[in-house]
Write a protein that holds these residues in place. Structure first.
Motif, short mmCIF file in Angstrom:
data_model
loop_
_atom_site.label_atom_id
_atom_site.label_comp_id
_atom_site.label_asym_id
_atom_site.label_seq_id
_atom_site.Cartn_x
_atom_site.Cartn_y
_atom_site.Cartn_z
N SER A 37 -11.31 3.68 -14.24
CA SER A 37 -11.26 3.34 -12.82
C SER A 37 -10.54 2.02 -12.63
CB SER A 37 -12.67 3.27 -12.23
OG SER A 37 -13.41 2.25 -12.87
N VAL A 38 -10.09 1.80 -11.41
CA VAL A 38 -9.40 0.57 -11.04
C VAL A 38 -10.05 0.05 -9.76
CG1 VAL A 38 -7.21 -0.40 -10.22
CG2 VAL A 38 -7.21 1.27 -12.07
N ASP A 39 -10.30 -1.24 -9.71
CA ASP A 39 -10.77 -1.89 -8.50
C ASP A 39 -9.74 -2.94 -8.08
OD1 ASP A 39 -13.30 -0.57 -8.29
OD2 ASP A 39 -14.04 -1.83 -9.90
N GLY A 40 -9.57 -3.12 -6.79
CA GLY A 40 -8.61 -4.11 -6.30
C GLY A 40 -9.11 -4.80 -5.06
N ASP A 41 -8.67 -6.02 -4.87
CA ASP A 41 -8.98 -6.84 -3.70
C ASP A 41 -7.69 -7.44 -3.17
OD1 ASP A 41 -11.99 -6.90 -3.84
OD2 ASP A 41 -11.52 -7.78 -5.78
N GLY A 42 -7.65 -7.69 -1.88
CA GLY A 42 -6.47 -8.33 -1.31
C GLY A 42 -6.75 -8.94 0.04
N LEU A 43 -5.80 -9.72 0.52
CA LEU A 43 -5.87 -10.31 1.84
C LEU A 43 -5.28 -9.35 2.86
CD1 LEU A 43 -4.59 -13.92 1.07
CD2 LEU A 43 -6.96 -13.20 1.43
N VAL A 44 -5.86 -9.28 4.04
CA VAL A 44 -5.30 -8.46 5.11
C VAL A 44 -4.19 -9.29 5.76
CG1 VAL A 44 -5.77 -7.32 7.31
CG2 VAL A 44 -7.49 -7.27 5.48
N VAL A 45 -2.96 -8.79 5.65
CA VAL A 45 -1.80 -9.51 6.17
C VAL A 45 -0.94 -8.52 6.95
CG1 VAL A 45 0.31 -10.76 5.54
CG2 VAL A 45 -1.79 -11.11 4.22
N ILE A 46 -0.49 -8.93 8.11
CA ILE A 46 0.44 -8.12 8.89
C ILE A 46 1.82 -8.71 8.68
CG2 ILE A 46 1.11 -7.38 11.20
CD1 ILE A 46 -1.90 -7.70 11.94
N ASP A 47 2.69 -7.94 8.01
CA ASP A 47 4.03 -8.41 7.71
C ASP A 47 4.98 -7.22 7.72
OD1 ASP A 47 6.35 -9.62 6.88
OD2 ASP A 47 5.46 -10.59 5.12
N PRO A 48 5.54 -6.90 8.88
CA PRO A 48 6.42 -5.73 8.97
C PRO A 48 7.72 -5.86 8.18
CG PRO A 48 6.38 -6.93 11.06
CD PRO A 48 5.39 -7.59 10.15
N THR A 49 8.03 -7.06 7.68
CA THR A 49 9.27 -7.23 6.92
C THR A 49 9.13 -6.76 5.48
OG1 THR A 49 8.75 -9.49 6.21
CG2 THR A 49 9.89 -9.22 8.34
N ILE A 50 7.91 -6.50 5.02
CA ILE A 50 7.70 -6.06 3.63
C ILE A 50 7.35 -4.58 3.64
CG2 ILE A 50 6.40 -6.39 1.52
CD1 ILE A 50 5.88 -9.25 2.37
N ALA A 51 8.33 -3.76 3.33
CA ALA A 51 8.11 -2.31 3.31
C ALA A 51 7.92 -1.80 1.89
CB ALA A 51 9.29 -1.61 3.97
N THR A 52 8.02 -2.69 0.90
CA THR A 52 7.94 -2.25 -0.49
C THR A 52 6.54 -2.35 -1.06
OG1 THR A 52 8.54 -4.47 -1.22
CG2 THR A 52 10.34 -2.87 -0.96
N ILE A 70 0.50 1.68 -6.84
CA ILE A 70 -0.06 2.94 -6.35
C ILE A 70 1.09 3.69 -5.71
CG2 ILE A 70 -1.68 4.02 -4.76
CD1 ILE A 70 -3.47 1.55 -5.07
N ASP A 71 1.40 4.86 -6.24
CA ASP A 71 2.57 5.62 -5.78
C ASP A 71 3.81 4.74 -5.75
OD1 ASP A 71 1.21 8.01 -5.65
OD2 ASP A 71 0.91 7.94 -3.48
N ASP A 72 4.02 4.01 -6.86
CA ASP A 72 5.22 3.18 -7.09
C ASP A 72 5.33 1.94 -6.21
OD1 ASP A 72 6.16 4.89 -9.16
OD2 ASP A 72 6.96 6.26 -7.65
N LYS A 73 4.26 1.57 -5.48
CA LYS A 73 4.29 0.38 -4.63
C LYS A 73 3.07 -0.49 -4.92
CE LYS A 73 5.11 1.18 -0.20
NZ LYS A 73 5.13 1.82 1.14
N PRO A 74 3.24 -1.82 -5.06
CA PRO A 74 2.08 -2.70 -5.24
C PRO A 74 1.29 -2.81 -3.94
CG PRO A 74 4.06 -4.02 -5.04
CD PRO A 74 4.50 -2.57 -5.04
N THR A 75 0.04 -3.24 -4.05
CA THR A 75 -0.75 -3.51 -2.85
C THR A 75 -0.39 -4.91 -2.36
OG1 THR A 75 -2.59 -4.21 -4.26
CG2 THR A 75 -2.66 -1.98 -3.40
N LEU A 76 -0.19 -5.04 -1.07
CA LEU A 76 0.29 -6.28 -0.46
C LEU A 76 -0.76 -7.38 -0.54
CD1 LEU A 76 2.62 -7.54 1.19
CD2 LEU A 76 1.48 -6.73 3.24
N HIS A 77 -0.34 -8.55 -0.97
CA HIS A 77 -1.18 -9.74 -1.05
C HIS A 77 -2.47 -9.51 -1.85
CE1 HIS A 77 1.50 -12.05 1.44
NE2 HIS A 77 1.57 -11.03 2.27
N ALA A 78 -2.33 -8.82 -2.99
CA ALA A 78 -3.47 -8.58 -3.87
C ALA A 78 -3.98 -9.89 -4.43
CB ALA A 78 -3.07 -7.65 -5.00
N THR A 79 -5.29 -9.98 -4.57
CA THR A 79 -5.88 -11.18 -5.17
C THR A 79 -6.49 -10.88 -6.53
OG1 THR A 79 -7.92 -10.79 -3.91
CG2 THR A 79 -6.31 -12.31 -2.95
N THR A 80 -7.06 -9.69 -6.71
CA THR A 80 -7.59 -9.30 -8.02
C THR A 80 -7.43 -7.80 -8.23
OG1 THR A 80 -9.84 -8.88 -7.22
CG2 THR A 80 -9.39 -11.09 -8.05
#
Length: 146
Positions: free
Chosen positions: A59-74, A19-29
């Protein structure tokens, strides 16, 4: 039945959504849905309804884990995805694979139309979102995208 060395089952981890050239963090599906609208055509000289193609929606659907990780800005965090909904921002969407042999890429633009956060006691916090395409979903080979 043993698999031949030229055949490979594609795993879910092999396909990512940007999404806008960045993946969603800790995506599961992720899931992509494409629908072709069929319109009815009935005239006085037909005995039943005929169908003809109308608009394509996706359409696109996505799921992920909520993770706090300030070291991953990408990558987008769950908070970033929610911010895109609240901003009503038109986003660029790309479905692709970094795996050799998976050469198809699909891209388009859309709006994230829903976001939800799940926080069950004693389990991982998760988020999910839905994106509705605006305009065409365009296929290309990965080397055409670069």
């Amino acid at each position: 039945m043993p698999e031949s060395t030229s055949k490979r089952v594609v795993q879910g981890e092999d396909i990512i959504i940007l999404i806008d050239d960045k993946p969603t963090l800790h995506a599961t599906t992720h899931s992509l849905k494409v629908d072709l609208e069929l319109k009815d055509l009935r005239t006085k000289d037909t005995k039943g309804k005929e169908k003809y193609p109308g608009d394509i929606t996706w359409s696109v659907d996505g799921d992920g884990l909520v993770v706090i990780d300030p070291t991953i800005a990408t990558s987008h965090t769950s908070e970033d995805v929610l911010a895109l909904v609240l901003a009503k921002k038109l986003v660029k969407v790309v479905l692709k694979s970094p795996v050799s042999g998976l050469t198809k890429t699909y891209s388009g633009e859309g709006y994230i139309t829903s976001f939800s956060l799940s926080t069950p006691a004693g389990d991982n916090s998760t988020y999910n979102f839905s994106l509705s395409g605006s305009g065409d979903l365009t296929p290309a080979t990965n080397n055409e995208q670069e």
